[in-house]
Write a protein that holds these residues in place. Structure first.
Motif, PDB file in Angstrom:
ATOM      1  N   VAL A   9      28.119  63.866  44.327  1.00  0.00           N
ATOM      2  CA  VAL A   9      28.436  62.599  43.676  1.00  0.00           C
ATOM      3  C   VAL A   9      27.721  62.590  42.340  1.00  0.00           C
ATOM      4  N   ARG A  10      28.490  62.436  41.270  1.00  0.00           N
ATOM      5  CA  ARG A  10      27.912  62.451  39.930  1.00  0.00           C
ATOM      6  C   ARG A  10      27.629  61.022  39.495  1.00  0.00           C
ATOM      7  N   VAL A  11      26.390  60.775  39.076  1.00  0.00           N
ATOM      8  CA  VAL A  11      25.950  59.419  38.728  1.00  0.00           C
ATOM      9  C   VAL A  11      25.366  59.406  37.323  1.00  0.00           C
ATOM     10  N   ALA A  12      25.751  58.411  36.533  1.00  0.00           N
ATOM     11  CA  ALA A  12      25.158  58.192  35.212  1.00  0.00           C
ATOM     12  C   ALA A  12      24.493  56.833  35.196  1.00  0.00           C
ATOM     13  N   VAL A  13      23.352  56.758  34.512  1.00  0.00           N
ATOM     14  CA  VAL A  13      22.632  55.498  34.355  1.00  0.00           C
ATOM     15  C   VAL A  13      22.477  55.230  32.864  1.00  0.00           C
ATOM     16  N   LEU A  14      22.915  54.045  32.427  1.00  0.00           N
ATOM     17  CA  LEU A  14      22.730  53.620  31.042  1.00  0.00           C
ATOM     18  C   LEU A  14      21.794  52.424  31.039  1.00  0.00           C
ATOM     19  N   ALA A  15      20.661  52.557  30.335  1.00  0.00           N
ATOM     20  CA  ALA A  15      19.648  51.498  30.308  1.00  0.00           C
ATOM     21  C   ALA A  15      19.312  51.156  28.864  1.00  0.00           C
ATOM     22  N   ASP A  16      18.707  49.975  28.661  1.00  0.00           N
ATOM     23  CA  ASP A  16      18.349  49.580  27.307  1.00  0.00           C
ATOM     24  C   ASP A  16      16.865  49.279  27.128  1.00  0.00           C
ATOM     25  N   SER A  17      16.042  49.604  28.131  1.00  0.00           N
ATOM     26  CA  SER A  17      14.590  49.437  28.009  1.00  0.00           C
ATOM     27  C   SER A  17      13.916  50.279  29.080  1.00  0.00           C
ATOM     28  N   ALA A  25      17.548  54.014  37.457  1.00  0.00           N
ATOM     29  CA  ALA A  25      17.391  55.330  38.074  1.00  0.00           C
ATOM     30  C   ALA A  25      17.091  55.218  39.569  1.00  0.00           C
ATOM     31  N   LEU A  26      16.215  54.291  39.929  1.00  0.00           N
ATOM     32  CA  LEU A  26      15.878  54.121  41.346  1.00  0.00           C
ATOM     33  C   LEU A  26      17.038  53.522  42.129  1.00  0.00           C
ATOM     34  N   THR A  27      17.765  52.600  41.506  1.00  0.00           N
ATOM     35  CA  THR A  27      18.937  52.022  42.159  1.00  0.00           C
ATOM     36  C   THR A  27      19.980  53.099  42.439  1.00  0.00           C
ATOM     37  N   ALA A  28      20.201  53.975  41.466  1.00  0.00           N
ATOM     38  CA  ALA A  28      21.188  55.053  41.636  1.00  0.00           C
ATOM     39  C   ALA A  28      20.868  55.893  42.867  1.00  0.00           C
ATOM     40  N   ARG A  29      19.591  56.163  43.080  1.00  0.00           N
ATOM     41  CA  ARG A  29      19.204  56.984  44.235  1.00  0.00           C
ATOM     42  C   ARG A  29      19.382  56.243  45.552  1.00  0.00           C
ATOM     43  N   ARG A  30      19.162  54.944  45.514  1.00  0.00           N
ATOM     44  CA  ARG A  30      19.193  54.182  46.771  1.00  0.00           C
ATOM     45  C   ARG A  30      20.605  53.829  47.219  1.00  0.00           C
ATOM     46  N   ILE A  31      21.566  53.780  46.301  1.00  0.00           N
ATOM     47  CA  ILE A  31      22.899  53.304  46.682  1.00  0.00           C
ATOM     48  C   ILE A  31      23.941  54.417  46.738  1.00  0.00           C
ATOM     49  N   THR A  35      22.493  63.989  45.572  1.00  0.00           N
ATOM     50  CA  THR A  35      21.268  64.756  45.769  1.00  0.00           C
ATOM     51  C   THR A  35      20.650  65.156  44.433  1.00  0.00           C
ATOM     52  N   ALA A  36      21.473  65.250  43.402  1.00  0.00           N
ATOM     53  CA  ALA A  36      20.969  65.602  42.074  1.00  0.00           C
ATOM     54  C   ALA A  36      20.439  64.358  41.373  1.00  0.00           C
ATOM     55  N   GLU A  37      19.577  64.586  40.384  1.00  0.00           N
ATOM     56  CA  GLU A  37      19.074  63.481  39.578  1.00  0.00           C
ATOM     57  C   GLU A  37      20.239  62.824  38.833  1.00  0.00           C
ATOM     58  N   PRO A  38      20.240  61.493  38.706  1.00  0.00           N
ATOM     59  CA  PRO A  38      21.279  60.875  37.887  1.00  0.00           C
ATOM     60  C   PRO A  38      21.128  61.302  36.430  1.00  0.00           C
ATOM     61  N   VAL A 167      26.542  41.962  46.181  1.00  0.00           N
ATOM     62  CA  VAL A 167      26.019  42.623  47.372  1.00  0.00           C
ATOM     63  C   VAL A 167      24.512  42.405  47.424  1.00  0.00           C
ATOM     64  N   GLU A 168      24.025  41.917  48.535  1.00  0.00           N
ATOM     65  CA  GLU A 168      22.587  41.697  48.688  1.00  0.00           C
ATOM     66  C   GLU A 168      21.863  43.023  48.880  1.00  0.00           C
ATOM     67  N   ALA A 169      20.793  43.213  48.131  1.00  0.00           N
ATOM     68  CA  ALA A 169      19.960  44.414  48.271  1.00  0.00           C
ATOM     69  C   ALA A 169      18.501  43.983  48.094  1.00  0.00           C
ATOM     70  N   ALA A 170      17.746  44.718  47.309  1.00  0.00           N
ATOM     71  CA  ALA A 170      16.346  44.389  47.029  1.00  0.00           C
ATOM     72  C   ALA A 170      15.965  45.102  45.740  1.00  0.00           C
ATOM     73  N   LEU A 171      14.793  44.808  45.235  1.00  0.00           N
ATOM     74  CA  LEU A 171      14.303  45.552  44.085  1.00  0.00           C
ATOM     75  C   LEU A 171      14.071  47.001  44.505  1.00  0.00           C
ATOM     76  N   PRO A 172      14.546  47.964  43.731  1.00  0.00           N
ATOM     77  CA  PRO A 172      14.484  49.363  44.175  1.00  0.00           C
ATOM     78  C   PRO A 172      13.114  50.005  44.050  1.00  0.00           C
ATOM     79  N   PHE A 173      12.180  49.330  43.366  1.00  0.00           N
ATOM     80  CA  PHE A 173      10.875  49.959  43.155  1.00  0.00           C
ATOM     81  C   PHE A 173       9.777  49.376  44.035  1.00  0.00           C
ATOM     82  N   LEU A 174      10.151  48.642  45.074  1.00  0.00           N
ATOM     83  CA  LEU A 174       9.142  48.207  46.036  1.00  0.00           C
ATOM     84  C   LEU A 174       8.705  49.411  46.872  1.00  0.00           C
TER      85      LEU A 174
END
Length: 429
Positions: A9-17, A25-31, A35-38, A167-174
């Motif tokens: 599964v190929r994942v891209a993350v676009l962030a502004d800070s 990045a952490l959300t991409a891994r959790r959802i 297996t590869a880094e986004p 969709v209910e989730a949580a903060l990915p960095f807890l």
């Protein structure tokens, strides 16, 4: 080709800070099952993080690539042309930029577009309705708690927009080990925020009270945890850095300014104090005693109104007396803190939703709430500001261009932190 028919599964993350890169990045891994880094991208702009800030997030050994919005869209288009199209795109951006990128992705008219995921990096305490409507059109809008999920659905349903994407989730960095007191250790950490409180007087007050608390408790280590160094920018502008305010003061030896990864700082924290930083939720997840300051008021502009009913509101006067607040367990259960051990399953629903979308033969068209019909006096300005024209010639990067860009950033940051406060003071004469 649906991702379910491919192994990766190929994942891209676009962030502004920096903080949104961490969230994305952490959300991409959790959802996802990737297996590869986004593949990471940071948007070039006011809050573009420095290499130091990106490293301090601790989320990846590979630095994200700095791009414009048009650059990112070209990358998505060209990746599909190469047969390496992204299956999931996580948009860790402010609302207006999310809406602009949604438009850009729709205009690409890809044979198979990626699943689009977005959300919020922390406590949602301002611009709830506008921010949500700007994010509408994404396939998944993550809510960090049951409380947020209910609010998000109420907004979407209240304007007649579909709420299925919420969709209910949580903060990915807890995460991190539960708090365990250690003999001989007594550490108070104040989690600073770039713009809360905003005024010089209020920030100087907080700093003086922290130093005063350190003097009252010489056996306690008092750490002021800073987000950025002078000249660096985060999600919010910081006009009055604590580092500069502290230069004229004479703090005791048990008071220090510290940087670093928040999780590592919390490893040695016995009391976390803040006005409204998301660090409070990280601390509560680990059962670290936590205090939300009321000294400069409980106000929407400060964000600490979010903690009404939490049992955590207190003041420096009470902290000076050794009184630490006790959290309300019912409030904690609704805020996605997951201090009861349920955190590992917090992303199951989001992971299942993304997996289901990836199995579809084709994804539905992107249909945002804000369109030329629903917001003809608002949407054009948002889209125009971002200039996401992928047909324009791609600018050639050069050493001179990089030098000029960095000089312009430096001038902007100097204006925010030095010139603007002076002009404001002159205007008050």
């Amino acid at each position: 080709m649906p991702a379910s028919t491919r192994e990766a599964v190929r994942v891209a993350v676009l962030a502004d800070s920096d903080t949104r890169w961490k969230w994305g990045a952490l959300t991409a891994r959790r959802i996802t099952s990737a297996t590869a880094e986004p593949t990471g991208f940071v948007l070039r702009g006011r809050a573009t993080p420095t290499a130091r800030q990106l490293t301090e997030t601790g989320v990846s050994t590979t630095a994200p690539r700095e791009v414009t919005g048009a650059d990112f869209l070209r990358e998505v288009r060209d990746a599909e042309t190469r047969g390496e199209g992204y299956d999931v795109v996580v948009l860790a951006l402010v609302g207006g930029t999310v809406r602009a990128v949604l438009q850009g992705l729709a205009d690409l008219a890809l044979e198979r577009r990626p699943v689009i995921v977005t959300g919020y990096v922390g406590v949602v305490y301002e611009k709830l309705t506008d921010g949500l409507l700007l994010r509408h059109g994404a396939d998944v809008v993550l809510a960090n708690s049951r409380h947020d999920a209910e609010r998000f659905r109420d907004v979407y349903e209240g304007v007649g927009a579909g709420a299925d994407a919420v969709v209910e989730a949580a903060l990915p960095f807890l995460g991190g080990a539960p708090h365990t007191p250690e003999a001989g250790r007594d550490t108070l950490v104040f989690a600073a925020q770039p713009s809360v409180p905003a005024t010089r007087a209020e920030r100087a007050y907080v700093l003086r009270r922290l130093i005063g608390h350190a003097r009252l408790h010489p056996g306690r280590e008092v750490l002021l945890k800073l987000r950025s160094k002078p000249g660096e920018h985060t999600t919010h502008l910081e006009e009055f850095p604590f580092q500069k305010l502290a230069r004229t003061l004479d703090p005791p030896p048990n008071f220090r300014l510290v940087y670093g990864h928040m999780g590592e700082v919390l490893d040695r924290t016995d009391l976390l104090v803040t006005v409204s930083s998301t660090a409070a939720l990280e601390a509560l997840h680990r059962r670290i005693p936590t205090a939300i300051l009321t000294d400069v008021g409980v106000r929407e502009a400060l964000g600490n109104h979010h903690f009404v009913g939490s049992g955590l509101l207190t003041s420096f006067d009470r902290l000076d007396k050794g009184l630490a607040p006790v959290p309300d367990e019912t409030w904690l259960a609704r805020q996605g803190v997951a201090s009861d051990g349920s955190y590992e399953s917090a992303f199951d629903a989001a992971r299942d939703r993304v997996a289901a979308l990836l199995t579809l033969p084709a994804l539905p068209p992107i249909t945002p709430y804000y369109t030329a019909e629903t917001a003809p006096g608002y949407l054009p300005g948002i889209l125009a500001r971002h200039r996401l024209d992928v047909t324009a010639p791609e600018p050639r990067e050069s050493g001179l261009r990089r030098v000029v860009r960095e000089a312009a950033r430096g001038a902007y940051r100097h204006g925010v932190q030095r010139v603007a406060p002076v002009i404001r003071r002159l205007g008050e004469l």
